[in-house]
Every structure is written in C-alpha cells, then in structure tokens.
Design an enzyme around this catalytic site. Structure first.
Site, PDB file in Angstrom:
ATOM      1  N   ASP A 115       0.847  -1.198   0.000  1.00 12.66           N
ATOM      2  CA  ASP A 115       0.000   0.000   0.000  1.00 12.66           C
ATOM      3  C   ASP A 115       0.881   1.246   0.000  1.00 12.66           C
ATOM      4  O   ASP A 115       1.891   1.306   0.711  1.00 12.66           O
ATOM      5  CB  ASP A 115      -0.917  -0.008   1.228  1.00 12.66           C
ATOM      6  N   ILE A 116       0.482   2.234  -0.798  1.00 16.59           N
ATOM      7  CA  ILE A 116       1.272   3.465  -0.921  1.00 16.59           C
ATOM      8  C   ILE A 116       1.220   4.291   0.373  1.00 16.59           C
ATOM      9  O   ILE A 116       2.097   5.122   0.616  1.00 16.59           O
ATOM     10  CB  ILE A 116       0.762   4.286  -2.137  1.00 16.59           C
TER      11      ILE A 116
ATOM     12  N   ASN B  46     -12.805  -3.353   2.327  1.00 16.74           N
ATOM     13  CA  ASN B  46     -13.844  -2.335   2.424  1.00 16.74           C
ATOM     14  C   ASN B  46     -14.742  -2.479   1.201  1.00 16.74           C
ATOM     15  O   ASN B  46     -14.253  -2.515   0.072  1.00 16.74           O
ATOM     16  CB  ASN B  46     -13.220  -0.936   2.460  1.00 16.74           C
TER      17      ASN B  46
ATOM     18  N   VAL C 231     -10.926   2.781  -3.857  1.00 13.14           N
ATOM     19  CA  VAL C 231     -10.519   2.251  -5.168  1.00 13.14           C
ATOM     20  C   VAL C 231     -11.495   1.129  -5.516  1.00 13.14           C
ATOM     21  O   VAL C 231     -11.592   0.131  -4.775  1.00 13.14           O
ATOM     22  CB  VAL C 231      -9.070   1.723  -5.154  1.00 13.14           C
TER      23      VAL C 231
ATOM     24  N   HIS D 272     -10.137  -5.479  -3.432  1.00 10.42           N
ATOM     25  CA  HIS D 272      -8.803  -5.680  -2.854  1.00 10.42           C
ATOM     26  C   HIS D 272      -8.928  -6.065  -1.395  1.00 10.42           C
ATOM     27  O   HIS D 272      -9.866  -5.671  -0.705  1.00 10.42           O
ATOM     28  CB  HIS D 272      -7.925  -4.431  -3.009  1.00 10.42           C
TER      29      HIS D 272
ATOM     30  N   HIS E 241      -6.887  -5.810   2.072  1.00 11.38           N
ATOM     31  CA  HIS E 241      -5.778  -5.240   2.828  1.00 11.38           C
ATOM     32  C   HIS E 241      -5.231  -6.325   3.751  1.00 11.38           C
ATOM     33  O   HIS E 241      -6.011  -7.018   4.420  1.00 11.38           O
ATOM     34  CB  HIS E 241      -6.265  -4.101   3.729  1.00 11.38           C
TER      35      HIS E 241
HETATM   36  P1  5GP Z   1      -9.679   1.315   0.143  1.00 12.60           P
HETATM   37  O1  5GP Z   1      -9.761   2.660   0.830  1.00 12.60           O
HETATM   38  O2  5GP Z   1     -10.355   1.371  -1.210  1.00 12.60           O
HETATM   39  O3  5GP Z   1     -10.120   0.165   0.976  1.00 12.60           O
HETATM   40  O4  5GP Z   1      -8.147   1.059  -0.099  1.00 12.60           O
HETATM   41  C1  5GP Z   1      -7.439   1.616  -1.158  1.00 12.60           C
HETATM   42  C2  5GP Z   1      -6.003   1.590  -0.769  1.00 12.60           C
HETATM   43  O5  5GP Z   1      -5.234   1.825  -1.940  1.00 12.60           O
HETATM   44  C3  5GP Z   1      -5.625   2.656   0.238  1.00 12.60           C
HETATM   45  O6  5GP Z   1      -5.097   2.039   1.409  1.00 12.60           O
HETATM   46  C4  5GP Z   1      -4.585   3.503  -0.497  1.00 12.60           C
HETATM   47  O7  5GP Z   1      -3.517   3.932   0.343  1.00 12.60           O
HETATM   48  C5  5GP Z   1      -4.093   2.559  -1.580  1.00 12.60           C
HETATM   49  N1  5GP Z   1      -3.629   3.237  -2.782  1.00 12.60           N
HETATM   50  C6  5GP Z   1      -4.225   4.296  -3.400  1.00 12.60           C
HETATM   51  N2  5GP Z   1      -3.525   4.640  -4.497  1.00 12.60           N
HETATM   52  C7  5GP Z   1      -2.460   3.786  -4.565  1.00 12.60           C
HETATM   53  C8  5GP Z   1      -1.368   3.651  -5.488  1.00 12.60           C
HETATM   54  O8  5GP Z   1      -1.229   4.381  -6.471  1.00 12.60           O
HETATM   55  N3  5GP Z   1      -0.471   2.662  -5.228  1.00 12.60           N
HETATM   56  C9  5GP Z   1      -0.604   1.826  -4.138  1.00 12.60           C
HETATM   57  N4  5GP Z   1       0.353   0.895  -3.995  1.00 12.60           N
HETATM   58  N5  5GP Z   1      -1.612   1.927  -3.269  1.00 12.60           N
HETATM   59  C10 5GP Z   1      -2.537   2.898  -3.473  1.00 12.60           C
END
Ligand code: 5GP
Ligand code: ZN
Length: 111
Positions: free
Chosen positions: A29-30, A84, A93, A97, A99
C-alpha cells in the site's frame, strides 16, 4: 477501463509488487496503516465484494490461499485481512482488494 489497480496490474503505474500469479497480484500500500500493509487483488476487474459472482469465486478463493502463504514467507505471525466494500465502508478504489495489515500495535480492535 480507468481503474487504478488495473493499471498497476498491467504495469502502467509503478508499484512495489510483492507477488503475482495468473489470478492475483499483491503490492504494498502506498500509504501504509501498519508496519506491514499490502493489498491483494484479483487480476480480473471486479469492483468490490458486492460484485463477486461464481465467475470471480475461484480467484477470491485463490487469494485466500495466497495471503497466508505470503504472510508465512514474510514471517508474519499475526495479521488482519480487511476488504472495504462500498464508499460508505471506506472503499476508495473500486477494484476488489484485500488489505493485509501486520505490526505490533494492531491491538484487538476489529478494524
Ligand atoms: P480502500 O480505501 O479502497 O479500501 O483502499 C485503497 C487503498 O489503496 C488505500 O489504502 C490507499 O492507500 C491505496 N492506494 C491508493 N492509491 C495507490 C497507489 O497508487 N499505489 C498503491 N500501492 N496503493 C494505493
Ligand atoms: Zn480494475
């Protein structure tokens, strides 16, 4: 399709990739929320758990064998797996996915 994770899977956007096979991809994760925080995604685009059908079920089941393997390989003794589902649950996103979070301070909270 304008999907960030599809672009990461395709290598169009760089990522710190941890693992890849024919069905899934894992990358860090970024914006890590724990000492170790990576994401595991199916290679086939599906928006969220709410959209999983029999067509994606094999990939999802496979991911749940990959996660413990990666955690074993990384030497993680304890970890948390979160998906999520939907914006109100914090999904930002819209590509399914999982986590995987690990670290000494996760505590006993659910998320
Ligand atoms: P969500 O909030 O949809 O459950 O998780 C999306 C995750 O994607 C977040 O934890 C966010 O930090 C990660 N994320 C967003 N953009 C990028 C990216 O460009 N690269 C990576 N490696 N992770 C990302
Ligand atoms: Zn996608």
């Amino acid at each position: 399709m304008d999907c960030l994770f599809c672009k990461i899977i395709a290598g169009e956007i760089p990522s710190n990739k941890l693992y890849e096979d024919e069905l899934c991809c894992a990358f860090y994760d970024i914006d890590p929320q724990a000492d170790t925080h990576f994401l595991v995604v199916p290679k086939t685009h599906v928006a969220s758990m709410a959209d999983v059908t029999e067509a994606e079920a094999a990939a999802v089941a496979h991911i749940f064998t990959v996660i413990p393997k990666l955690c074993r390989d990384l030497g993680l003794s304890g970890y948390r797996v979160i998906s999520n589902c939907g914006r109100s649950a914090g999904q930002t996103v819209m590509h399914l996915h999982f986590h995987v979070l690990s670290g000494p301070n996760l505590g006993a909270r659910l998320v």
